[in-house]
Design an enzyme around this catalytic site. Structure first.
Site, PDB file in Angstrom:
ATOM      1  N   ASP A   1       2.069   8.544  16.316  1.00 51.08           N
ATOM      2  CA  ASP A   1       0.879   9.239  15.803  1.00 51.08           C
ATOM      3  C   ASP A   1       0.439  10.223  16.881  1.00 51.08           C
ATOM      4  O   ASP A   1      -0.061   9.814  17.944  1.00 51.08           O
ATOM      5  CB  ASP A   1      -0.210   8.190  15.515  1.00 51.08           C
ATOM      6  CG  ASP A   1      -1.464   8.795  14.893  1.00 51.08           C
ATOM      7  OD1 ASP A   1      -1.685  10.015  15.064  1.00 51.08           O
ATOM      8  OD2 ASP A   1      -2.222   8.043  14.254  1.00 51.08           O
ATOM      9  N   HIS A   2       0.613  11.484  16.603  1.00 49.41           N
ATOM     10  CA  HIS A   2       0.373  12.487  17.643  1.00 49.41           C
ATOM     11  C   HIS A   2      -1.107  12.631  17.981  1.00 49.41           C
ATOM     12  O   HIS A   2      -1.469  13.271  18.966  1.00 49.41           O
ATOM     13  CB  HIS A   2       0.966  13.827  17.194  1.00 49.41           C
ATOM     14  CG  HIS A   2       1.456  14.677  18.342  1.00 49.41           C
ATOM     15  ND1 HIS A   2       1.047  14.491  19.642  1.00 49.41           N
ATOM     16  CD2 HIS A   2       2.334  15.706  18.387  1.00 49.41           C
ATOM     17  CE1 HIS A   2       1.624  15.372  20.434  1.00 49.41           C
ATOM     18  NE2 HIS A   2       2.427  16.120  19.695  1.00 49.41           N
ATOM     19  N   ARG A   3      -1.980  12.043  17.176  1.00 52.66           N
ATOM     20  CA  ARG A   3      -3.406  12.068  17.530  1.00 52.66           C
ATOM     21  C   ARG A   3      -3.667  11.165  18.730  1.00 52.66           C
ATOM     22  O   ARG A   3      -4.630  11.336  19.460  1.00 52.66           O
ATOM     23  CB  ARG A   3      -4.260  11.590  16.347  1.00 52.66           C
ATOM     24  CG  ARG A   3      -4.223  12.482  15.151  1.00 52.66           C
ATOM     25  CD  ARG A   3      -4.881  11.827  13.959  1.00 52.66           C
ATOM     26  NE  ARG A   3      -4.243  10.567  13.597  1.00 52.66           N
ATOM     27  CZ  ARG A   3      -4.659   9.757  12.630  1.00 52.66           C
ATOM     28  NH1 ARG A   3      -5.729  10.076  11.936  1.00 52.66           N
ATOM     29  NH2 ARG A   3      -4.017   8.650  12.350  1.00 52.66           N
TER      30      ARG A   3
ATOM     31  N   ILE B   1      -0.811   9.679  20.684  1.00 54.80           N
ATOM     32  CA  ILE B   1       0.265   9.673  21.682  1.00 54.80           C
ATOM     33  C   ILE B   1       0.798  11.090  21.882  1.00 54.80           C
ATOM     34  O   ILE B   1       1.123  11.789  20.910  1.00 54.80           O
ATOM     35  CB  ILE B   1       1.385   8.722  21.209  1.00 54.80           C
ATOM     36  CG1 ILE B   1       0.845   7.286  21.233  1.00 54.80           C
ATOM     37  CG2 ILE B   1       2.627   8.853  22.061  1.00 54.80           C
ATOM     38  CD1 ILE B   1       1.626   6.336  20.390  1.00 54.80           C
TER      39      ILE B   1
END
Ligand code: CAO
Length: 580
Positions: A552-554, A556
């Site tokens: 989850d780029h939010r 990591i």
């Protein structure tokens, strides 16, 4: 052409019902089974359909009239040759008419015949697990669940409506035959149900076998007679995929029973035909203001809602939220094109099959996760040559010792993942609003392929277990998943998931994150590859395991994901690193 009197059919135990809605007027052409009026008692409401096709010559009832079986509703000029049997009533999903005698439906005029049948009440017992099944709903078959009225963790009372089902002719609410806290719901919207299907598991305070009544909204169906079997064991259905993080059951709190004539919160007060009409137009009934008796939503209400939306003077909530997130039409509200409708049969023979219950539930979870989480997948490889040799040796030793446990690479990966989660704690976290919740336990979910679809059982406290114990528990959980015997507890509490397709094939893939987790590891098939050995300056054959880490780029960053995957590769290449 002959004049035909359309009469109120057998409506079971109702003595008198009030006319609350006139659905036709003189001059209207009506079809057989088309609803003519809506009537209501204190227990139920239902639509009375026409038994003939024809033109309405005269309406014999007015709003507020009290009518009963045999009362003439309408005089029709009908071309039908003979006076056929009156059809049944349609009772909207309001309050449960209670269990009528099943035989009552044998009369030509079939109608929902509510009226609670006295049921034996067993002595109260201490909290126990009770099964709730679909009661006798007369001639209904394969009725679809259209609305859930309760959730896991809710406290329900006897006869409280759990969900609404609908066939093309009728809709009704299915009431609870037990009171207590809902531990499991075995149905989801879209499921097709029949009499006797297990729908919920309730942790109950009582063993009373209730005879709640289905709330019938049915034109041509026999009255629902509801006699619930007492709770039995033998639950076989598999639970929801682990993606469903179900709230823990709460202490039982008294909840008022669904009152007759009172719309269930969230359940608009409308007849089945109005619901159907609204669905066809895509009108969210919950947003329509009812102008009928007791706030009932009429067909005119739906029409005027539609007109207002079309004229631009009103927005649906969906439109409003789209506009709030960005300008409507700019994609902020997932302003997607409608799903393409194709008549496949035009191009060749086809067969239509309903999705399994698990597929429906996991599909809904996967879609939500895919659209709500900004996924990125980091692909890497781990040299597992030495680890595979150790695994083979471990299994050989196990065979000699007649151990039933077989160790697969997945068990080693689970343990290696725990080491990586400890080193990179943000992978063992969940987003909660603007905060991150860091977990200090290590429960690892693993995707299991079952005949009914994807399940994700969770192996608890993997940090405290050795490879053999992990292998054994994994085998047990995978078997339970395949046999459809996983309980909700087996699928809850996961911190991180692994989807292993290694036993099947593939090189890399993009696993979908299992919300509210923030990362998932995909394993593909390991293969011997020539790897450049810099010291000896030559290619050497090594067993290489592909690792696909979706994150989850939010939460990591890409660099952290690359480090996590690289570290995982190092641990798998030299397992002694776990000790460091
Ligand atoms: N590379 C090569 N071989 C592998 C491997 C890998 N990465 N992982 C497992 N294998 C081998 C095993 O060693 C075993 O070999 P043998 O039969 O020769 O002993 C064989 O593949 C079958 O393994 P398995 O599947 O029985 O055991 P597992 O522990 O690897 O996996 C489970 C267990 C339940 C995860 C698995 O059976 C399964 O269901 N996988 C599918 C998961 C899935 O559907 N994921 C997709 C989710 S997204 O749609």
């Amino acid at each position: 052409m002959a004049l035909v009197d359309i009469k109120v059919p057998d409506i079971g135990d109702f003595d008198e019902v009030g006319v609350i809605e006139l659905l036709v007027q003189p001059g209207d052409t009506v079809q057989a089974e088309q609803s003519l009026i809506t009537v209501e008692s204190d227990k139920a409401s239902m639509e009375i359909p026409s038994s003939h096709t024809g033109v309405v010559k005269e309406l014999k009832v007015q709003l507020g009239d009290k009518i009963k079986q045999g009362s003439v509703i309408v005089t029709l000029e009908s071309g039908d040759a003979e006076q056929s049997e009156p059809k049944q009533a349609q009772a909207p999903a309001e309050q449960a008419p209670a269990a009528p005698e099943k035989g009552a439906s044998a009369t030509p005029a079939q109608a929902p015949a509510p009226a609670p049948a006295p049921q034996p009440a067993a002595a109260p017992a201490a909290s126990e697990t009770l099964e709730v099944r679909v009661p006798d709903i007369g001639d209904f078959k394969d009725v679809a669940v259209i609305e859930m009225l309760v959730a896991v963790g809710d406290t329900v009372t006897l006869e409280q409506s759990l969900f609404t089902v609908e066939s093309d002719k009728a809709s009704m609410e299915i009431p609870s035959s037990a009171e207590g806290v809902i531990k499991e719901l075995r149905v989801a919207i879209g499921d097709k149900l029949n009499v006797g299907d297990l729908v919920a598991i309730v942790q109950g305070q009582t063993t009373r076998s209730a005879a709640p009544a289905a709330q019938v909204q049915s034109p041509a169906v026999s009255p629902p007679a509801v006699a619930q079997p007492p709770a039995q064991a033998a639950s076989q259905a598999a639970g929801a995929p682990a993606a469903a993080q179900t709230p823990a059951p709460q202490a039982a709190q008294p909840v008022p029973a669904h009152q007759p004539g009172t719309p269930t919160p969230g359940l608009p007060h409308a007849s089945p035909s109005v619901r159907k009409f609204a669905r066809e137009l895509g009108v969210p009934l919950a947003e329509v203001k009812g102008t009928g008796i007791k706030g009932r939503i009429t067909q005119e209400d739906v029409q005027s809602f539609t007109r207002s939306v079309m004229a631009g003077s009103l927005q649906t909530q969906a439109q409003a939220s789209g506009a709030a997130k960005g300008s409507a039409g700019a994609g902020g509200g997932l302003d997607l094109l409608p799903w393409p409708k194709v008549d496949f049969a035009k191009f060749g023979p086809v067969e239509r099959k309903e999705l399994s219950r698990i597929k429906k539930i996991s599909g809904a979870n996967l879609s939500r996760n895919w659209v709500m989480i900004p996924h990125v997948t980091n692909n890497d490889e781990a040299d597992i040559t030495a680890l595979e040799a150790f695994r083979v040796q471990t299994n050989q030793e196990g065979e000699k010792a007649k151990s039933p446990v077989k160790v697969t690479m997945l068990a080693f990966v689970i343990k290696a993942v725990v080491a990586a989660l400890k080193k990179f704690p943000e992978f063992n976290a969940s987003l909660d609003g603007d905060a991150l919740v860091f977990k200090q336990y290590y429960h690892i979910g693993f995707a299991a392929d079952t005949p009914n679809g994807l399940m994700v059982p969770v192996l608890k406290d993997a940090d405290q277990k050795g490879i053999l114990q992990i292998s054994q528990e994994m085998g047990e959980l995978a078997k339970k998943a395949r046999d459809g015997k996983l309980g909700m507890g087996d699928m809850q509490g996961g911190c991180f998931s692994i989807s292993s397709l290694g036993g099947i094939g593939g090189t890399h893939f993009t696993p979908i994150i299992n919300a509210p987790e923030v990362a998932i590891l995909g394993l593909s098939r390991s293969a011997m590859k020539p790897v450049w050995n810099e010291d000896k300056e030559k290619f050497v054959p090594r067993l290489v395991l592909p690792l696909s880490l979706s994150y989850d780029h939010r939460v990591i960053d890409g660099a952290a994901a690359a480090r996590f995957n690289a570290y995982l590769g190092q641990v798998l290449a030299d397992y002694r690193r776990i000790l460091l």
